[in-house]
Structure formats: C-alpha cells, structure tokens
Motif scaffolding. Structure first.
Motif, PDB file in Angstrom:
ATOM      1  N   GLY A 219       0.841  -1.165  -0.036  1.00  0.00           N
ATOM      2  CA  GLY A 219       0.055  -0.114  -0.010  1.00  0.00           C
ATOM      3  C   GLY A 219       0.779   1.247   0.060  1.00  0.00           C
ATOM      4  N   CYS A 220       0.169   2.220   0.026  1.00  0.00           N
ATOM      5  CA  CYS A 220       0.860   3.768  -0.024  1.00  0.00           C
ATOM      6  C   CYS A 220      -0.034   4.773   0.613  1.00  0.00           C
ATOM      7  CB  CYS A 220       1.239   3.907  -1.415  1.00  0.00           C
ATOM      8  SG  CYS A 220       2.106   5.579  -1.464  1.00  0.00           S
ATOM      9  N   ASN A 221       0.618   5.709   1.597  1.00  0.00           N
ATOM     10  CA  ASN A 221      -0.258   6.731   1.880  1.00  0.00           C
ATOM     11  C   ASN A 221      -0.173   7.978   1.545  1.00  0.00           C
ATOM     12  OD1 ASN A 221      -0.704   4.584   3.809  1.00  0.00           O
ATOM     13  ND2 ASN A 221       0.353   5.660   5.761  1.00  0.00           N
ATOM     14  N   ASN A 222       0.621   8.035   0.179  1.00  0.00           N
ATOM     15  CA  ASN A 222       1.001   9.504  -0.349  1.00  0.00           C
ATOM     16  C   ASN A 222       0.041   9.990  -1.393  1.00  0.00           C
ATOM     17  OD1 ASN A 222       3.459  10.088   0.769  1.00  0.00           O
ATOM     18  ND2 ASN A 222       4.351   8.283  -0.446  1.00  0.00           N
ATOM     19  N   PHE A 223      -0.847   9.339  -1.927  1.00  0.00           N
ATOM     20  CA  PHE A 223      -1.946  10.059  -3.214  1.00  0.00           C
ATOM     21  C   PHE A 223      -1.085  11.120  -3.963  1.00  0.00           C
ATOM     22  CE2 PHE A 223      -4.321   8.239   0.496  1.00  0.00           C
ATOM     23  CZ  PHE A 223      -5.319   7.644  -0.152  1.00  0.00           C
ATOM     24  N   CYS A 224      -0.117  10.516  -4.337  1.00  0.00           N
ATOM     25  CA  CYS A 224       0.452  11.426  -5.783  1.00  0.00           C
ATOM     26  C   CYS A 224      -0.868  11.775  -6.574  1.00  0.00           C
ATOM     27  CB  CYS A 224       1.341  10.833  -6.298  1.00  0.00           C
ATOM     28  SG  CYS A 224       2.876  10.622  -5.234  1.00  0.00           S
ATOM     29  N   ALA A 225      -1.144  12.675  -7.184  1.00  0.00           N
ATOM     30  CA  ALA A 225      -2.093  13.289  -8.017  1.00  0.00           C
ATOM     31  C   ALA A 225      -2.558  12.376  -9.011  1.00  0.00           C
ATOM     32  CB  ALA A 225      -1.980  14.590  -8.518  1.00  0.00           C
ATOM     33  N   TYR A 226      -1.454  11.684  -9.790  1.00  0.00           N
ATOM     34  CA  TYR A 226      -1.563  10.823 -11.000  1.00  0.00           C
ATOM     35  C   TYR A 226      -1.788   9.337 -10.587  1.00  0.00           C
ATOM     36  CZ  TYR A 226       3.296  10.457  -9.603  1.00  0.00           C
ATOM     37  OH  TYR A 226       4.363  10.265  -9.000  1.00  0.00           O
ATOM     38  N   CYS A 227      -1.677   8.863  -9.301  1.00  0.00           N
ATOM     39  CA  CYS A 227      -1.353   7.527  -9.160  1.00  0.00           C
ATOM     40  C   CYS A 227      -2.752   6.875  -8.570  1.00  0.00           C
ATOM     41  CB  CYS A 227      -0.149   7.556  -8.065  1.00  0.00           C
ATOM     42  SG  CYS A 227       0.169   5.717  -7.694  1.00  0.00           S
ATOM     43  N   ILE A 228      -2.871   5.759  -9.127  1.00  0.00           N
ATOM     44  CA  ILE A 228      -4.029   4.876  -8.737  1.00  0.00           C
ATOM     45  C   ILE A 228      -3.749   3.932  -7.480  1.00  0.00           C
ATOM     46  CG2 ILE A 228      -3.643   3.100 -10.441  1.00  0.00           C
ATOM     47  CD1 ILE A 228      -7.124   4.389  -9.731  1.00  0.00           C
TER      48      ILE A 228
END
Ligand code: SF4
Length: 419
Positions: A134-143
């Motif tokens: 998982g990932c907590n970052n939420f880069c604008a382009y990333c699903i």
C-alpha cells in the motif's frame, strides 16, 4: 492433478505476488503449465497503473471469455490492481470471471495450506520480497493507494525468517519491495525503519546481496544513505523517482519535494556511496506541463546522468486527483515527442556510462541463460551476458567487460574464478 497458469502484468510487486501464488497453488497440488489453454485454473494478476496496461488486461479478459465458453469447467480468477472496491461492477462487466481477490490476498476459496504468504520453494537466485504493502501518499496521478490501500509493513522478524528460508532454498539476492520502502516500519509497534531492516538482513549468512525498490525523495533519510554505504551486502543501486524537473509540476503532482531537495539527495548519495548507480522515473505530458517545464526535466536528467530512466507518458487514471481536477490537454503526439526526447537523451547517457565499464572486472550474480548465453546483474544492476561452458546458475562470477551498449554489457569470465 489440476493445472494452473498465472498471467502477470505490471510491477515487481505483482511478479513477487504471482511467484508466491504459484507456490501456494503447488502446495495445494496444482501443477504449472506454460499456456493458459492447458490450464484448469487461470489467474490474471492485473495492473491498471497506466491506460496501456489496463487495455492489455481488458483484452486478455475478453480473449478468455471465448476460452471459458469452450471449456465451462475452467476456473478464472483475477487479482492485482484491477480489483477495486466496486466489485459488483467488475462482476457485472466480467461475468465469466469466477473469483476476484484483492492484490496480496490469499485465494482462500481454493483451500488452506498453513501460513500466508507462502514462501517460494524454488526461488530464483534473485528473489523479490514484499516488505510493505500500500501507499499513504496519494500522488495526484497515481491509482495505487486506491487499489492497494494504506501502508502495512511486515514485521522485521518475519522478514528475516523468510529471507533465511529463501536462502536455504537457494536464493542469493533479495530485492525488498514496497510502493514506498522509505515508509517501512512506521506502522509497526517498535517503529523500525528500512535501515534497521537492512542491518538485520545483512547478518543472514549465505545471502550475498540486498536491494530495495522504490524510494521516495521526501522520505529518504541520511540514516538510510549511511546504511547503504556501510552494509556490505546492500548493493550500490538506488531507485529514486524524480517524476518532473520543475517545481510547479512537482507541486501539482503532490510529490512533496523540490528539484533542489532531490538534487541534494543525489549529491549526498554520490558523496557517501562510491560507485552508486541511480535509476529514476519520469512522467512527461502531465496536465499543464509547458514546453519550458518539460525542457527543465530534460536538463535535470542531463545534469544528474542516471544509469536508468523509466519514462512514461501521462495517462489519466479514473478516480485519481489529477483525473478529477486537471484537464489532460497535451496531445498524444506531443506526449510521444517528449517521451522520445527523454529516451534518446538517456540512450546516449547510458551508453557513455556503460562504455566506461569496458575493460573492468565486475561481479555478476548469474540468474539464467538467454539465447545460449549466461545472464546476470552486477551489484549496480547492470545486465551482463557471457558465454562459458559449465553451470554458473546462482553463482557470483567475476566478469571482464568486453563490450557495452546502453542496455547491457557483454563479457567473459575472469580466470574462471567462480565464487
Ligand atoms: S508514492 Fe505516489 S506514485 Fe508511488 S505508489 Fe504512492 S501514490 Fe503512487
């Protein structure tokens, strides 16, 4: 005995999960077959991180619809990043699929075989080990955060045991995987970090090399750089996505660092880790990226001279911030032009870097044979081919480099001194 076939697309995390899935199925008595047509159970491990990957998954699912019609007894399962929270819609759209399961989950409907995840019983010499999901970052382009959820780290002790077991079965190199390995451990009770994990794994006897992917520039610490420099099994190879060489674009991407901060990290790594090889990722054609902003990315790449650059043209992923808020206004032809420009620049830089290795002796971990030649990688991740009689599989071999191209090196064994 039932046969299975796993079709995998996407990143190393998917490949690692497919390898583990294969071991799980074999423990249940399934046997691997080389084509989907021969299988009783087909698992599609999907990727939707880019439109092109999603298209391939959809095409494959459509093709399997006819196979399922011909063989109604066939079981079809889908995992990976296509599987999202809108399961009902997926089930409706792909009614020929028998089971959907979340990436990294155990396909429990097949039966239980003790612990999950299952460790590959016949690992290749270089094996992937997921350490954080998982990932907590939420880069604008990333699903990815929407499909793989929030960060979940695996405990240090579990990972050390797993690596010992992999080494016992023949692995010599591990690549630790996470969408952001620099976040490793913050969710565990005693909050170990990646440097702590590397120090523990460095003590595993017979393990020769440790790698890890992917770092995040906003989270990479001096402590980690010191660990790479100081731990002898940790390879001098770092993957650090830049994504853009312009601060305004980095800001709208939601990356959380500036070009200047990124440049400082690279300088610090080059100062502390002799011979470090660097890999990066870049997105071209992000919404609103002007020609001038794109050219700034090109000049950062020319200045920092990476060993590898993975370049992608932006494609909006439904559900992401960028898809919701920014217009995808750059034409496909212009994105292609920008992508080609980066690739041409990088081809020249990689050729220059690799040419410097001609005449040098490098250590290669042999991972297999391709078109009659042994192939393996250096500690810095360079692909090396050599011809030699004998069985070099899984061995560390010293190779003198004879020829170089932007993508690989050719060489010969140095005085037959196998490790
Ligand atoms: S760090 Fe950003 S790009 Fe990487 S997986 Fe997380 S959200 Fe996606």
């Amino acid at each position: 005995m039932a046969n299975y076939y796993v079709w995998t697309i996407g990143c190393q995390m998917n490949k690692a999960e497919s390898e583990r899935l294969g071991s799980y199925l074999e423990q249940l008595g399934f046997q691997a077959v080389p084509t989907a047509e021969q299988a009783d159970l087909i698992v599609l491990n999907s990727c939707v991180v880019r439109q092109s990957a999603e298209n391939r998954v959809i095409n494959k699912l459509s093709a399997l619809r006819s196979l399922k019609r011909l063989r109604p007894g066939l079981t079809l399962a889908v995992t990976g990043c296509l599987v999202n929270s809108h399961l009902d819609q997926l089930k409706q759209r792909f009614s020929h699929v028998d089971h959907f399961f979340q990436p990294g989950d155990c396909p429990q409907w097949l039966g239980e075989v003790g612990s999950w995840p299952v460790i590959p019983q016949q690992p290749s010499p270089g094996v992937f080990v997921p350490i954080i999901q998982g990932c907590n970052n939420f880069c604008a382009y990333c699903i990815v955060p929407y499909r793989r959820g929030r960060e979940r780290s695996r405990p240090v002790a579990e990972l050390v045991d797993e690596v010992r077991e992999l080494v016992r079965h023949g692995a010599r190199e591990v690549t630790l995987l996470g969408q952001n390995v620099d976040s490793y451990g913050h969710d565990l009770a005693d909050k170990p970090d990646l440097a702590d994990l590397l120090a523990e794994l460095n003590t595993v006897g017979e393990l020769a090399r440790i790698r890890f992917l992917t770092n995040h520039p906003k989270d990479m610490t001096p402590k980690l750089i010191d660990a790479i420099a100081g731990l002898e099994k940790v390879c001098e190879y770092v993957s650090l996505p830049l994504q853009a060489g312009n601060n305004d674009i980095l800001k709208v991407m939601g990356r959380g660092y500036t070009v200047e901060q990124y440049r400082q990290l690279i300088a610090e790594m080059r100062r502390k880790i002799p011979g470090v090889a660097l890999s990066t990722d870049v997105i071209v054609g992000f919404p609103s990226e002007t020609e001038e902003q794109f050219e700034q990315t090109v000049s950062v790449l020319a200045e920092l001279r990476f060993d590898n650059v993975h370049v992608a043209a932006y494609s909006p992923r439904p559900g992401t911030i960028a898809a919701r808020e920014y217009e995808d206004g750059i034409s496909p032809a212009e994105k292609r032009r920008r992508l080609d420009r980066v690739e041409q620049l990088q081809e020249r830089i990689a050729a220059e870097i690799n040419n410097q290795l001609v005449g040098q002796t490098v250590e290669v971990l042999v991972e297999g044979k391709k078109q009659g030649k042994w192939q393996g990688r250096t500690r810095t991740g360079k692909l090396v081919f050599f011809s030699e009689d004998g069985n070099y599989m899984g061995q560390l071999v010293r190779i003198i480099i004879d020829r170089a191209s932007p993508w690989s090196l050719q060489g010969s064994v140095a005085h037959n001194n196998k490790d």
